[in-house]
Design an enzyme around this catalytic site. Structure first.
Site, PDB file in Angstrom:
ATOM      1  N   LEU A 102       9.222   6.341  12.011  1.00  0.00           N
ATOM      2  CA  LEU A 102       9.862   5.212  11.351  1.00  0.00           C
ATOM      3  C   LEU A 102       8.886   4.577  10.370  1.00  0.00           C
ATOM      4  O   LEU A 102       7.686   4.484  10.643  1.00  0.00           O
ATOM      5  CB  LEU A 102      10.288   4.157  12.373  1.00  0.00           C
ATOM      6  CG  LEU A 102      11.243   4.600  13.481  1.00  0.00           C
ATOM      7  CD1 LEU A 102      11.681   3.387  14.298  1.00  0.00           C
ATOM      8  CD2 LEU A 102      12.456   5.333  12.928  1.00  0.00           C
ATOM      9  N   ASN A 116      12.051   3.989  22.486  1.00  0.00           N
ATOM     10  CA  ASN A 116      11.897   5.429  22.309  1.00  0.00           C
ATOM     11  C   ASN A 116      11.702   6.045  23.682  1.00  0.00           C
ATOM     12  O   ASN A 116      11.189   5.393  24.592  1.00  0.00           O
ATOM     13  CB  ASN A 116      10.663   5.728  21.444  1.00  0.00           C
ATOM     14  CG  ASN A 116      10.450   7.225  21.252  1.00  0.00           C
ATOM     15  OD1 ASN A 116      11.413   7.958  20.974  1.00  0.00           O
ATOM     16  ND2 ASN A 116       9.222   7.696  21.414  1.00  0.00           N
ATOM     17  N   HIS A 118       9.836   9.295  25.563  1.00  0.00           N
ATOM     18  CA  HIS A 118       8.820  10.320  25.346  1.00  0.00           C
ATOM     19  C   HIS A 118       8.673  11.129  26.640  1.00  0.00           C
ATOM     20  O   HIS A 118       8.555  10.544  27.715  1.00  0.00           O
ATOM     21  CB  HIS A 118       7.495   9.653  24.979  1.00  0.00           C
ATOM     22  CG  HIS A 118       6.425  10.644  24.667  1.00  0.00           C
ATOM     23  ND1 HIS A 118       6.423  11.388  23.505  1.00  0.00           N
ATOM     24  CD2 HIS A 118       5.337  11.035  25.378  1.00  0.00           C
ATOM     25  CE1 HIS A 118       5.380  12.205  23.514  1.00  0.00           C
ATOM     26  NE2 HIS A 118       4.709  12.010  24.633  1.00  0.00           N
TER      27      HIS A 118
END
Ligand code: GRF
Length: 210
Positions: A102, A116, A118
């Site tokens: 981003l 997010n 991960h």
């Protein structure tokens, strides 16, 4: 559907993906099955055309949009995505297999409002191929992390982590599958924490208010 415990309007999610979309599907299922309350999916956005995640989005009758990023500058592409998220009144952006960094402008547009997922226990193994990195390193415990996004890669405050054992009989694929099953639980748990309004930041720590 409004959050029955608080009567607050539902938290509107904007889910960004680039491929398979299994985390998006898990979130959509959790909402539909009543396991994730006070939340709705406002828009699913892909930066790649014709991916499986988009096809499923349509099957699930969820609103979707494509902004192809290939060949465009990050700033230009992100401006379109930000506008689309704002148009759909998104409260929380969920990166779910979104294979694109981003821009700072994007992070600034949604301060502490981007999650997010991960596939490793951060801060170990940031970046690409995290499961393979964990496998190669020889760890005995692996897992996944849902975290807020800041200006650094795989770095912001952690919301939820879930662990899995690494078995001697595993290969990197078996390990990735085991982690993925936990990702599908972890993302909804993390969204529920944000939606609850019961958590706050204490420095890097995201903790339940005392
Ligand atoms: C997941 O492993 C996620 O942790 C990583 O990319 C993968 C996306 O999978 N960021 P899917 O598209 O949600 O199935």
């Amino acid at each position: 559907m409004a959050n029955q415990q608080t009567d607050r309007p539902p938290l509107r999610l904007g889910i960004l993906l680039s491929g398979r979309g299994s985390n998006m599907i898990a979130i959509a299922k959790a909402i539909r099955e009543g396991r994730l309350k006070g939340v709705e999916i406002a828009i699913v956005i892909s930066n790649v055309a014709n991916v499986c995640g988009l096809a499923v989005t349509r099957e699930l009758d969820l609103p979707s949009a494509i902004f192809v990023s290939k060949g465009r500058s990050r700033a230009e592409h992100d401006a379109d995505v930000i506008a689309c998220l704002q148009e759909h009144k998104v409260d929380l952006v969920c990166l779910a297999g979104y294979m694109r960094l981003l821009s700072p402008a994007f992070v600034t547009a949604f301060p502490q409002r981007i999650l997010n997922i991960h596939p490793a226990l951060l801060p170990a193994f940031p970046g690409l191929d995290a499961q393979q990195q964990a496998w190669d390193y020889g760890v005995k415990v692996a897992g996944c992390t849902v975290h807020f996004v800041d200006e650094h890669l795989d770095h912001g405050p952690i919301v939820v982590q879930r662990t899995v054992p690494v078995l001697d009989t595993d290969d990197a694929h078996a390990l990735a599958d085991r982690i993925l099953a936990e990702e599908h639980i972890a993302y909804s748990e993390a969204i529920a924490r944000v939606a609850s309004g019961e958590y706050e930041f204490q420095g890097r720590r995201y903790v339940k208010r005392g």
